[in-house]
Structure formats: structure tokens, C-alpha cells
Design a protein around this motif. Structure first.
Motif, PDB file in Angstrom:
ATOM      1  N   ARG A 203     -48.170  63.306 121.637  1.00 44.08           N
ATOM      2  CA  ARG A 203     -47.498  63.335 123.024  1.00 44.08           C
ATOM      3  C   ARG A 203     -47.042  61.982 123.149  1.00 44.08           C
ATOM      4  O   ARG A 203     -45.832  61.902 123.944  1.00 44.08           O
ATOM      5  N   LYS A 207     -42.941  61.561 124.029  1.00 46.09           N
ATOM      6  CA  LYS A 207     -42.539  61.126 125.441  1.00 46.09           C
ATOM      7  C   LYS A 207     -41.241  60.123 125.032  1.00 46.09           C
ATOM      8  O   LYS A 207     -40.424  60.113 126.085  1.00 46.09           O
ATOM      9  N   ASP A 219     -39.435  63.729 131.494  1.00 43.22           N
ATOM     10  CA  ASP A 219     -40.951  63.334 131.079  1.00 43.22           C
ATOM     11  C   ASP A 219     -41.398  64.546 130.418  1.00 43.22           C
ATOM     12  O   ASP A 219     -41.571  65.749 130.994  1.00 43.22           O
ATOM     13  N   ASP A 221     -44.665  66.152 128.320  1.00 39.87           N
ATOM     14  CA  ASP A 221     -45.970  66.092 128.469  1.00 39.87           C
ATOM     15  C   ASP A 221     -46.657  67.315 127.462  1.00 39.87           C
ATOM     16  O   ASP A 221     -46.341  68.140 127.660  1.00 39.87           O
ATOM     17  N   SER A 223     -50.456  68.641 126.408  1.00 38.62           N
ATOM     18  CA  SER A 223     -51.884  68.722 126.600  1.00 38.62           C
ATOM     19  C   SER A 223     -52.548  69.931 125.659  1.00 38.62           C
ATOM     20  O   SER A 223     -52.028  71.009 125.795  1.00 38.62           O
ATOM     21  N   LYS A 272     -44.911  70.623 128.905  1.00 36.99           N
ATOM     22  CA  LYS A 272     -44.352  70.650 130.422  1.00 36.99           C
ATOM     23  C   LYS A 272     -43.214  69.526 130.436  1.00 36.99           C
ATOM     24  O   LYS A 272     -43.347  68.517 129.750  1.00 36.99           O
TER      25      LYS A 272
END
Length: 368
Positions: A203, A207, A219, A221, A223, A272
């Protein structure tokens, strides 16, 4: 790590030749079905002897030929090295620094690369099993014991599932389920812990790359989605307890389905862009950028582990990217040797430094 020369003979549709790549970016352009991907694939073979397209060795031999031969000179581990692959329909010969090896796996000890192909867009478009495979394959390159953990976990899951099916016929067997739950919790917790750690690094690195690719407009992301409700900062012991509780809580459902409904084999990770699901709302270009950022991060994490930057192979990555994103890939991926294929001749004009190779009907020529 740099490829200094590549010789190919009777490989796919490529006409026998040798190329001498630049240390930075190498653009390989030409119309589709002329051999661009074959060249990328030939380099990838030196990562372990297998095609990233899933092709059999026999399918790599040029029509009406008896064998193919690939020879690569490269710089790695602070010295010049050479490797050779020959396949004659019956036997694959591997040589590293003129010494014959009995397995293709020895290639992974001297050469490494990261490849992006359009098929990798399935990381976003398809289901959780595709993302789990990507994650597990990446972790295996960092943790030797991880592959054995996976194998052990899947053996126990198969045994637990078999027991669940038997319980449908014999209710008394329910008492033995705790034995498998205990074993699964111990092994599964270690798998989840390793995945959490890799996602954390992936991650952070992704980024940075995605910000650069998008001109700091997006941006990215990533998770984890853990069915046992474990969290990234949990210890192995905490994950084990949560996993054990999840197995217990899901028993009623598992009894009816005959299948274990929670655990690492059901986990996923979410991608995302600007806080919105990439799978549901991102454009083709955004999805491509996101996956590409993850692949570049994979290379970055390999560098951190091994102290040597792998070669980056990008097949058909520029399509559906705007000019700014293309410029980043061609001119701002620093310190890595990159091979990138494209169809548009205009793409080569964006290249500020490096080499350009034109592919036409299997013939490869370096251009000005």
C-alpha cells in the motif's frame, strides 16, 4: 540487474537475431501479432523457465523446427553472467555461466523480473481468488516458508470440509471438529499475519507510484478484507483467537453447506482510487494505472529484500493511458531496466532516453 544482450533462435515467430538493450528504458513497438509480446516472454523465461502466458514449452518452438534456443547475457550480483535455455520437444537444457543445471528453478537464483500484461487487470475486474493468488505468489518470493504454510493450510481445510460432509450423515462427529479448528487457527493466523505485512508495504509503495502516474491527482488505497475480522496491527496470537472464534461462529452455516465459510481461503483485499471502489467505478485507464502501480511496487519490494532491482517487463501497458501517464512510465521510472511494448509509433517519440526496437513479422530492428 540489467539484460545486456538477448539471442533467440526458433522462438515463437521471432527470426533468429540478437538484441542489445539499453540500461534504462527499451520501447518495443509494432502492430499486434508481430512478436512484441514474444520478446517480453523470452526474457521472462529466465525467471524460472515458464511462460507468463501459461504456454507449454512445446508451444514456444517455431513451426517446423525441432528446438528453440535462448541465450541471455546480464549483469547481476555485481558481475557479468550468462544463461541459456534450450528445448527440443523432449528435454529442456538449462545452463548458467556455462554450467548445466538439472532444474529451471536455478534461474531464479540469478535473475529476476516483474511482468505486467493485460491479463493482470483481472486483479481488479475479477473475484477474490485472483487477488489471493497474486498476494500469495508475491509473498512466496519474500518468505520461503510461506508456500509450505499455504500447503499445510489447504490440507487441513480439505480435511475439515470432508468432515463437515460426514457430519451431515453422522451428527456425533461434530465433537471432533474442534481438533481441526485448532490446527487451522494456528496455521491460518500465520498466513493472515504475513498477508497483512505485505499489504502494508504494498500500500505504501503503490501510493507513491500511483500518485506519480496520475500526476498527483489520484490516491490509491489497498486494504485487507479478513473474514475473521482480524486487523492489520493484530499479533499472530490475536489473529489466531479471532480465527478460532470465527470457525466456531460459522459452524451452523458450515454444517449445511459442507464447506468452511471463513478463513484465509475466503479473504480478499480491496482497491480504491480516491476512496471509491476501483472495481465498480474506475475507468479502464485508472484500473490499468492501479494494477501497474502494484506491479511496480512488487519490483520495489523485491529490491528491498534482495538489494537488487529486478528487470521490469510491461506488455501493452500504454494503451488507454493518457499522455501524462505514458510519460511517467517512459521517462520517470528511474534506476530500473524497463522493457515496454506498444502499438503506436508516437509512443517511441515520447522516450527521452533509451532504445527503440521495431518488430515486424518476427523481425526485430533497433531504430534511431
Amino acid at each position: 540487474m540489467k539484460v545486456t544482450s538477448l539471442h533467440f533462435e526458433n522462438y515463437r515467430n521471432l527470426k533468429e537475431n540478437s538484441i542489445y538493450p539499453a540500461d534504462n528504458v527499451n520501447v518495443i513497438y509494432g502492430e499486434n501479432a508481430n512478436g512484441k509480446t514474444n520478446l517480453i516472454e523470452a526474457i521472462w523465461l529466465f525467471c524460472g523457465g515458464h511462460s507468463f502466458r501459461g504456454s507449454k514449452d512445446s508451444e514456444l518452438i517455431q513451426f517446423e523446427k525441432d528446438l528453440f534456443r535462448l541465450k541471455m547475457d546480464f549483469y547481476a550480483q555485481d558481475r557479468e553472467q550468462t544463461a541459456e535455455i534450450v528445448f527440443d520437444k523432449n528435454k529442456k537444457l538449462i545452463k548458467i555461466n556455462e554450467v548445466e543445471k538439472n532444474s529451471s528453478s536455478y534461474l531464479t537464483e540469478v535473475f529476476s523480473a516483474v511482468v505486467f500484461s493485460p491479463e493482470h487487470l483481472s486483479l481488479i475486474k475479477q473475484g477474490p481468488n485472483v487477488r489471493r493468488r497474486f498476494l500469495d505468489a508475491a509473498i512466496c518470493q519474500h518468505r520461503i516458508r510461506y508456500a509450505s504454510l499455504l500447503a499445510q493450510y489447504h490440507r487441513i481445510i480439505n480435511q475439515r470440509n470432508a468432515l463437515l460432509k460426514d457430519i451431515l450423515k453422522n451428527k456425533e462427529l461434530k465433537e471432533t471438529l474442534s481438533i481441526w479448528d485448532d490446527s487451522l487457527s494456528i496455521v491460518g493466523a500465520q498466513i493472515i499475519y504475513e498477508r497483512f505485512g505485505y499489504i502494508r508495504h504494498l500500500r505504501a509503495s503503490s501510493k507513491v507510484y500511483h500518485s506519480g502516474i496520475s500526476g498527483e491527482k489520484e490516491d490509491l488505497d489497498i486494504s485487507c478484507i479478513c473474514t475473521a475480522k482480524a486487523e492489520e496491527n493484530d499479533s499472530v496470537e490475536m489473529i489466531r483467537d479471532k480465527l478460532k472464534n470465527a470457525f466456531y461462529s460459522s459452524r451452523h452455516e458450515d454444517y449445511h453447506t459442507g464447506y468452511t465459510s471463513v478463513g484465509p481461503h475466503r479473504d480478499d483485499f480491496d482497491i480504491k482510487i480516491n476512496g471509491i471502489s476501483a472495481r465498480r467505478f474506475a475507468s479502464q485507464g485508472q484500473q490499468r494505472s492501479a494494477v501497474l502501480s502494484m506491479k511496480l511496487s512488487e519490483a520495489d519490494l523485491l529490491y528491498r529484500k534482495n538489494g537488487e532491482r529486478p528487470v521490469i517487463l510491461l506488455d501493452d501497458v500504454l494503451s488507454e493511458l493518457d499522455n501524462k501517464r505514458q510519460d511517467f512510465l517512459l521517462n520517470k521510472v528511474e534506476d530500473y531496466q524497463v522493457f515496454v511494448t506498444c502499438c503506436e509509433e508516437s509512443n517511441k517519440e515520447q522516450l527521452q532516453k533509451g532504445k527503440v526496437f521495431f518488430v515486424n513479422n518476427g523481425e526485430i530492428k533497433e531504430t534511431e
